[in-house]
Design an enzyme around this catalytic site. Sequence first.
Site, PDB file in Angstrom:
ATOM      1  N   LYS A  48       4.300   9.144   8.711  1.00 25.12           N
ATOM      2  CA  LYS A  48       4.157   8.478  10.017  1.00 25.12           C
ATOM      3  C   LYS A  48       5.191   8.976  11.039  1.00 25.12           C
ATOM      4  O   LYS A  48       5.083  10.112  11.462  1.00 25.12           O
ATOM      5  CB  LYS A  48       4.135   6.966   9.810  1.00 25.12           C
ATOM      6  N   ASP A 100       9.432   3.394  -0.468  1.00 25.16           N
ATOM      7  CA  ASP A 100       8.351   3.967   0.329  1.00 25.16           C
ATOM      8  C   ASP A 100       8.641   3.608   1.785  1.00 25.16           C
ATOM      9  O   ASP A 100       8.333   2.509   2.243  1.00 25.16           O
ATOM     10  CB  ASP A 100       6.997   3.419  -0.124  1.00 25.16           C
ATOM     11  N   TYR A 143       0.862  -1.178   0.000  1.00 25.27           N
ATOM     12  CA  TYR A 143       0.000   0.000   0.000  1.00 25.27           C
ATOM     13  C   TYR A 143       0.893   1.220   0.000  1.00 25.27           C
ATOM     14  O   TYR A 143       1.860   1.289   0.765  1.00 25.27           O
ATOM     15  CB  TYR A 143      -0.893   0.004   1.241  1.00 25.27           C
TER      16      TYR A 143
HETATM   17  C1  LIG Z   1       0.449   4.906   5.487  1.00 26.08           C
HETATM   18  C2  LIG Z   1       1.203   4.693   4.266  1.00 26.08           C
HETATM   19  C3  LIG Z   1       1.127   5.569   3.164  1.00 26.08           C
HETATM   20  C4  LIG Z   1       0.133   6.686   3.092  1.00 26.08           C
HETATM   21  O1  LIG Z   1       0.325   7.649   4.052  1.00 26.08           O
HETATM   22  P1  LIG Z   1      -0.923   8.586   4.477  1.00 26.08           P
HETATM   23  O2  LIG Z   1      -0.298   9.588   5.385  1.00 26.08           O
HETATM   24  O3  LIG Z   1      -1.909   7.692   5.124  1.00 26.08           O
HETATM   25  O4  LIG Z   1      -1.449   9.184   3.226  1.00 26.08           O
HETATM   26  C5  LIG Z   1       1.973   5.365   2.110  1.00 26.08           C
HETATM   27  N1  LIG Z   1       2.849   4.350   2.103  1.00 26.08           N
HETATM   28  C6  LIG Z   1       2.951   3.477   3.124  1.00 26.08           C
HETATM   29  C7  LIG Z   1       3.972   2.390   3.087  1.00 26.08           C
HETATM   30  C8  LIG Z   1       2.114   3.609   4.226  1.00 26.08           C
HETATM   31  O5  LIG Z   1       2.172   2.710   5.208  1.00 26.08           O
END
Ligand SMILES: *Cc1c(COP(=O)(O)O)cnc(C)c1O
Length: 475
Positions: free
Chosen positions: A311, A283, A188
């Site tokens: 995060k 990511d 994701y």
């Molecule tokens: C949470 C997450 C996102 C998206 O971040 P948001 O702040 O929720 O838009 C993108 N990539 C990864 C790996 C994530 O866990």
Amino acid sequence: MAQRKIKTSFVTPAIRKPGSSIWIPAFAGMTGESLRRNDGCARLQKTENSRRLFNRAQKVLVGGVNSPVRAFKSVGGVPRFISRAKGSKIWDVDGNKYIDYCLSWGPLILGHARKEVLNAAALALERGSTFGLPTETEIELAEVLKKAIPSLELVRLTSSGTEAVMSALRLARAATGRDLIVKFTGAYHGHADSLLVEAGSGLTSLGRPDSFGVPKSFAQTTLSLPSNNILAVKEAFKKWGPKIAAVIVEPVSGNMGTVLPEKGFLESLRDLTKKYGALLIFDEVITGFRFGFCGAQKIFRIEPDLTCLGKIAGGGFPLAAFGGKKEIMELLAPLGPVYQGGTLSGNPVAASAALKLLALLKKENPYPDLNRKTLRLVEGIRQEARNARVSVQVNSFGPMLTVFFSEHPVRDYFSAKKSDTKKYAAFFHALLDEGIYFPPSQFEACFLSSAHSDSDIDQTLSAIGRAFSQLKSSR
Ligand SMILES: *Cc1c(COP(=O)(O)O)cnc(C)c1O
């Protein structure tokens, strides 16, 4: 937040009680609300206030929530509405207390409501909440990020991980003059159109929309490949090489549950992208600052071209970032032709909080202790599972872990999907009833914070032991 669209195959069969707006999972008989404890007394957790709020919420908010997974759809039952949190604990509006292993989906590595972080935000707030003009705090934060993750030669701050990823992709396409993106099935990366894509019919055929509203033509700019399968990536590059702009990967997957990269997988991605002139995007929204005061890229010794953060790096506020090689980043406006911006990007309140959280992380270096506590929990869960003769796979890396209800090792999305989601739902509710909050889906990671104490872990393990034996007896 890892709030992926839940595939229909994961969704609990639900029935609507006549005249009620609440969906009851069809296996409600197995959920915490009706589970009996070892002492034989039914323990009904008070959920009146959450129930009332959920009813009210559904009249004004879609599905009663602002991010789908919060609705507890894949585990059933009433989502708990939270009134406050501190350290490793959250309290709901009915006064129930939970040890929290979700931690707002990952940012709170020092636990909830860490005083110094809140104070930093409060102090910044007194000077104003947003200016729409640059501040020194943004420079300081970018300097800290760059020092911790040296591949970030230049940084841009955004307000969410989704935005960071979406912008990094646009940049990668501009830098290479190519359109195709390679991602891995079950990963994701936020909800940008190009990434809400599932695998096509063949192993290396172009993707199909994974959400309504994503044009087929967008989906066809994405290849969704099985993770940890370097042959599939090689095939894809052979077939589409000159058209591939970038490969995007979570160095350790958190969004299909915790799944580790197999030996050589990330290295091969680096080699192949180099060979074909494509970019490698890490990511690191979950992994950044999770395993050390660095990115996972340092741990795996791989330098990506672009990195996305969020995060932890956002300090528990709406702040995220992306960055990488100078010559690529300089293609962004105002220096270059790739547009990207945001009214609240680099917000001074969020940036001050993030800066403080990172300073504390650096100073306190909680990582060795986090790893020790997580290992205790992981080993303990395995032991409890053996005792109760329940088949689980516990995947973990640093302070993240997932308990998969499966008899087989979980190494990618396909093996993760073999997990028994009904068992997970029953397990989730048994724990909830004991005051332990695990993520409300089998396909998410549990996180530990430095605020989780050894006695939290003891309490969690005995609850897990009881949950496992209930699972066994309810079959
Ligand atoms: C949470 C997450 C996102 C998206 O971040 P948001 O702040 O929720 O838009 C993108 N990539 C990864 C790996 C994530 O866990």
